[in-house]
Design a protein around this motif. Structure first.
Motif, PDB file in Angstrom:
ATOM      1  N   PHE A 185      40.751  38.960  -5.426  1.00 51.83           N
ATOM      2  CA  PHE A 185      41.962  39.430  -6.092  1.00 51.83           C
ATOM      3  C   PHE A 185      42.565  38.209  -6.781  1.00 51.83           C
ATOM      4  CE2 PHE A 185      42.861  43.785  -4.627  1.00 51.83           C
ATOM      5  CZ  PHE A 185      41.780  43.943  -3.777  1.00 51.83           C
ATOM      6  N   CYS A 203      53.236  40.612  -0.976  1.00 50.70           N
ATOM      7  CA  CYS A 203      52.020  40.356  -0.185  1.00 50.70           C
ATOM      8  C   CYS A 203      52.331  40.311   1.318  1.00 50.70           C
ATOM      9  CB  CYS A 203      51.383  39.039  -0.609  1.00 50.70           C
ATOM     10  SG  CYS A 203      49.887  38.704   0.326  1.00 50.70           S
ATOM     11  N   THR A 205      50.566  39.193   3.652  1.00 50.40           N
ATOM     12  CA  THR A 205      50.083  37.982   4.335  1.00 50.40           C
ATOM     13  C   THR A 205      50.654  36.710   3.694  1.00 50.40           C
ATOM     14  OG1 THR A 205      48.045  38.158   3.073  1.00 50.40           O
ATOM     15  CG2 THR A 205      47.976  38.968   5.320  1.00 50.40           C
ATOM     16  N   LEU A 209      51.678  35.008  -4.907  1.00 56.49           N
ATOM     17  CA  LEU A 209      50.661  35.679  -5.735  1.00 56.49           C
ATOM     18  C   LEU A 209      50.272  34.940  -7.023  1.00 56.49           C
ATOM     19  CD1 LEU A 209      51.849  39.296  -5.022  1.00 56.49           C
ATOM     20  CD2 LEU A 209      49.761  38.206  -4.191  1.00 56.49           C
ATOM     21  N   LYS A 212      47.826  32.208  -6.279  1.00 52.58           N
ATOM     22  CA  LYS A 212      46.693  32.538  -5.394  1.00 52.58           C
ATOM     23  C   LYS A 212      45.374  31.961  -5.933  1.00 52.58           C
ATOM     24  CE  LYS A 212      44.448  36.506  -3.219  1.00 52.58           C
ATOM     25  NZ  LYS A 212      43.084  36.119  -3.485  1.00 52.58           N
ATOM     26  N   CYS A 218      43.671  37.060   1.951  1.00 57.95           N
ATOM     27  CA  CYS A 218      43.865  38.351   1.266  1.00 57.95           C
ATOM     28  C   CYS A 218      43.201  39.473   2.060  1.00 57.95           C
ATOM     29  CB  CYS A 218      43.284  38.276  -0.135  1.00 57.95           C
ATOM     30  SG  CYS A 218      43.365  39.857  -0.977  1.00 57.95           S
ATOM     31  N   ILE A 219      44.011  40.419   2.512  1.00 58.73           N
ATOM     32  CA  ILE A 219      43.459  41.504   3.320  1.00 58.73           C
ATOM     33  C   ILE A 219      43.159  42.755   2.479  1.00 58.73           C
ATOM     34  CG2 ILE A 219      44.457  40.748   5.515  1.00 58.73           C
ATOM     35  CD1 ILE A 219      46.639  42.937   5.013  1.00 58.73           C
ATOM     36  N   GLN A 220      43.248  42.602   1.176  1.00 54.25           N
ATOM     37  CA  GLN A 220      42.856  43.672   0.255  1.00 54.25           C
ATOM     38  C   GLN A 220      43.641  44.972   0.451  1.00 54.25           C
ATOM     39  OE1 GLN A 220      38.348  41.952  -0.111  1.00 54.25           O
ATOM     40  NE2 GLN A 220      38.647  44.129  -0.227  1.00 54.25           N
ATOM     41  N   CYS A 221      44.951  44.811   0.401  1.00 49.93           N
ATOM     42  CA  CYS A 221      45.793  45.995   0.582  1.00 49.93           C
ATOM     43  C   CYS A 221      46.141  46.659  -0.748  1.00 49.93           C
ATOM     44  CB  CYS A 221      47.061  45.609   1.330  1.00 49.93           C
ATOM     45  SG  CYS A 221      48.086  44.479   0.369  1.00 49.93           S
ATOM     46  N   PHE A 222      45.832  46.013  -1.860  1.00 55.09           N
ATOM     47  CA  PHE A 222      46.050  46.535  -3.220  1.00 55.09           C
ATOM     48  C   PHE A 222      47.531  46.639  -3.602  1.00 55.09           C
ATOM     49  CE2 PHE A 222      41.685  47.725  -2.568  1.00 55.09           C
ATOM     50  CZ  PHE A 222      41.106  47.637  -3.836  1.00 55.09           C
ATOM     51  N   CYS A 224      49.537  44.320  -4.593  1.00 55.68           N
ATOM     52  CA  CYS A 224      49.915  43.454  -5.709  1.00 55.68           C
ATOM     53  C   CYS A 224      49.265  43.895  -7.012  1.00 55.68           C
ATOM     54  CB  CYS A 224      49.494  42.025  -5.399  1.00 55.68           C
ATOM     55  SG  CYS A 224      47.730  41.901  -5.038  1.00 55.68           S
TER      56      CYS A 224
END
Ligand code: SF4
Ligand code: SF4
Length: 448
Positions: A185, A203, A205, A209, A212, A218-222, A224
């Motif tokens: 990401f 974010c 975590t 951003l 970054k 990054c836990i890929q939560c989408f 952002c």
């Protein structure tokens, strides 16, 4: 459809359904209870039980034959998608956070060593209580971790996942390995200055951003991701391994490298004590030595919270077992970390001036071989259905890990500007270190 088109479609799908992820997390919480909680209340499976005939056997296979190896392998293809999309623990921590006092995250939790300590404690405790063999132990380890996630989530951070960023025992492991993955990401308009921690922004975590640079946290939560906003973050695909090849531009970190060294060693120790016949000899000798000194307590069973006490299954650990398992794991960890650090230090020294940064960057080359060792060594159940081909599949995966580590070492040295002839020389310690890791795992993976 082009690769970029496909990426945009995946991105759009998850952005559209972002709010519905809560239902997926709830479903995963039910699976968690079914796999971790239910087996404790069921009778032990008969000797000939299979995952298809008994729930306890199925739950054990689901945990160690599927979840464990597949979560680690998945980071290569989908990054930390387990964390962002499926993990019930992280979701529970965040759920609790919304209801808690949202205190400031304390310094001890933010310390880089906290997830390392957390990983070491859980890995060692898992061995002494027999997490792979006893449903009660699995409940203690996974249930206890879930409770800790909820407690820390409840107390600390403001609409964040302090647990996931700072304390989860497998978060750092997945984070290191996600650096070799194909998914990242990336801010569309990156700001210079390098990765930074911030509680401002969406974010969970605490990634700043626009700055970054690394995949680790990054836990890929989408959350952002916004295709309309110019300053947002977007999903991109990359050739696996590129982040580590160019690690100097992706916020390399000494704590992460030491974690890679220590984690590889402690996991190996956790397996070697089970398979090496010398362990039993050592146990006999130490037991006799302690009895001579009238240390009879060493032959008593300890509390079930610390060690496996299951007379009904003919497994009762005494203090001697506990002390010996912990010591062997700590010793293997120290030796492996020393070997990997010595090889990395030699490579950094041979590469030229700037020892510290070269050392940290070169330490990342062990990520593939360490990951494959974990998957093949501790997730061996995954290969059982392959029958006679299991050994070949393990061997092939292992060879890929070794070659990939060597290739990464070569590329890191190239990114450091080391000339080709000198690079050959500086690659040799990496070859020795990688082969040492492979050799150490050999009995655990392929037998003695
Ligand atoms: S960091 Fe740990 S608790 Fe958080 S989502 Fe990932 S695996 Fe789950
Ligand atoms: S960088 Fe974006 S996708 Fe990754 S954890 Fe933070 S908000 Fe979620």
């Amino acid at each position: 459809m082009t690769l970029v088109g496909m990426t945009r479609a995946v991105e759009a799908f998850f952005v559209r359904h972002r709010e519905r992820l809560v239902w997926l997390h709830a479903a995963m919480a039910v699976v968690f209870i079914a796999v971790i909680g239910v087996p404790v209340f069921l009778p032990d499976p008969p000797g000939d039980a299979t995952p298809l005939t008994h729930w306890v056997t199925f739950a054990n296979y689901a945990l160690w034959g599927l979840w464990f190896p597949l979560v680690f392998l998945s980071v290569i293809f989908t990054g930390r998608s387990w964390c962002g999309l499926l993990c019930p623990m992280g979701a529970a921590a965040e759920w609790a956070n919304k209801r808690g006092p949202q205190r400031a995250i304390p310094g001890w939790l933010k310390w880089e060593g906290t997830p390392i300590v957390s990983f070491l404690i859980i890995t060692i405790l898992g061995q002494t209580v027999g997490v792979r063999d006893h449903p009660e132990a699995a409940l203690e380890v996974f249930g206890g971790t879930m409770l800790a996630a909820i407690a820390l989530g409840f107390l600390y951070g403001r609409k964040k996942r302090a647990w996931c960023r700072h304390a989860c025992p497998i978060g750092l492991l997945l984070g290191v390995f996600s650096r070799i993955g194909a998914v990242q990401f990336t801010p569309k308009m990156p700001r210079p200055g390098g990765d930074a921690w911030t509680e401002k922004g969406v974010c969970p975590t605490m990634i700043d951003l626009p700055r970054k640079e690394e995949s680790r946290h990054c836990i890929q939560c989408f959350r952002c991701v916004n295709s309309e906003a110019k300053g947002a973050v977007e999903l991109r695909l990359r050739r696996p391994g590129t982040e580590i090849e160019r690690i100097r531009h992706h916020h390399p970190n000494a704590a992460e490298v030491w974690f890679l060294f220590l984690g590889t060693g402690v996991a190996l120790g956790g397996f070697l004590w089970l398979v090496l016949p010398q362990y039993q000899d050592l146990r006999q000798t130490l037991g006799a030595w302690a009895i001579e000194r009238e240390w009879f307590w060493i032959g008593d069973p300890g509390p079930w919270l610390l060690m496996s006490v299951h007379p009904e299954r003919r497994e009762v650990f005494v203090w001697l077992d506990f002390i010996l398992i912990v010591s062997v794991m700590a010793a293997v960890m120290a030796v492996m970390a020393a070997v990997m650090a010595a090889a990395t230090a030699t490579a950094a020294w041979l590469a030229g001036p700037g020892f510290r940064s070269r050392f940290v960057e070169l330490g990342y080359q062990y990520a593939p071989v360490a990951m494959v060792s974990l998957v093949v060594g501790l997730g061996g159940m995954l290969f059982q259905p392959l029958g006679a081909f299991a050994g070949t599949a393990k061997g092939a995966l292992f060879a890929i890990g070794i070659l990939w580590s060597l290739w990464l070492g070569w590329r890191i040295l190239a990114a450091q500007g080391v000339a080709p002839t000198r690079r050959v020389l500086a690659s040799l310690p990496g070859l020795a270190g990688t082969l040492a890791v492979a050799l150490a795992w050999w009995p655990a993976i392929f037998g003695l």
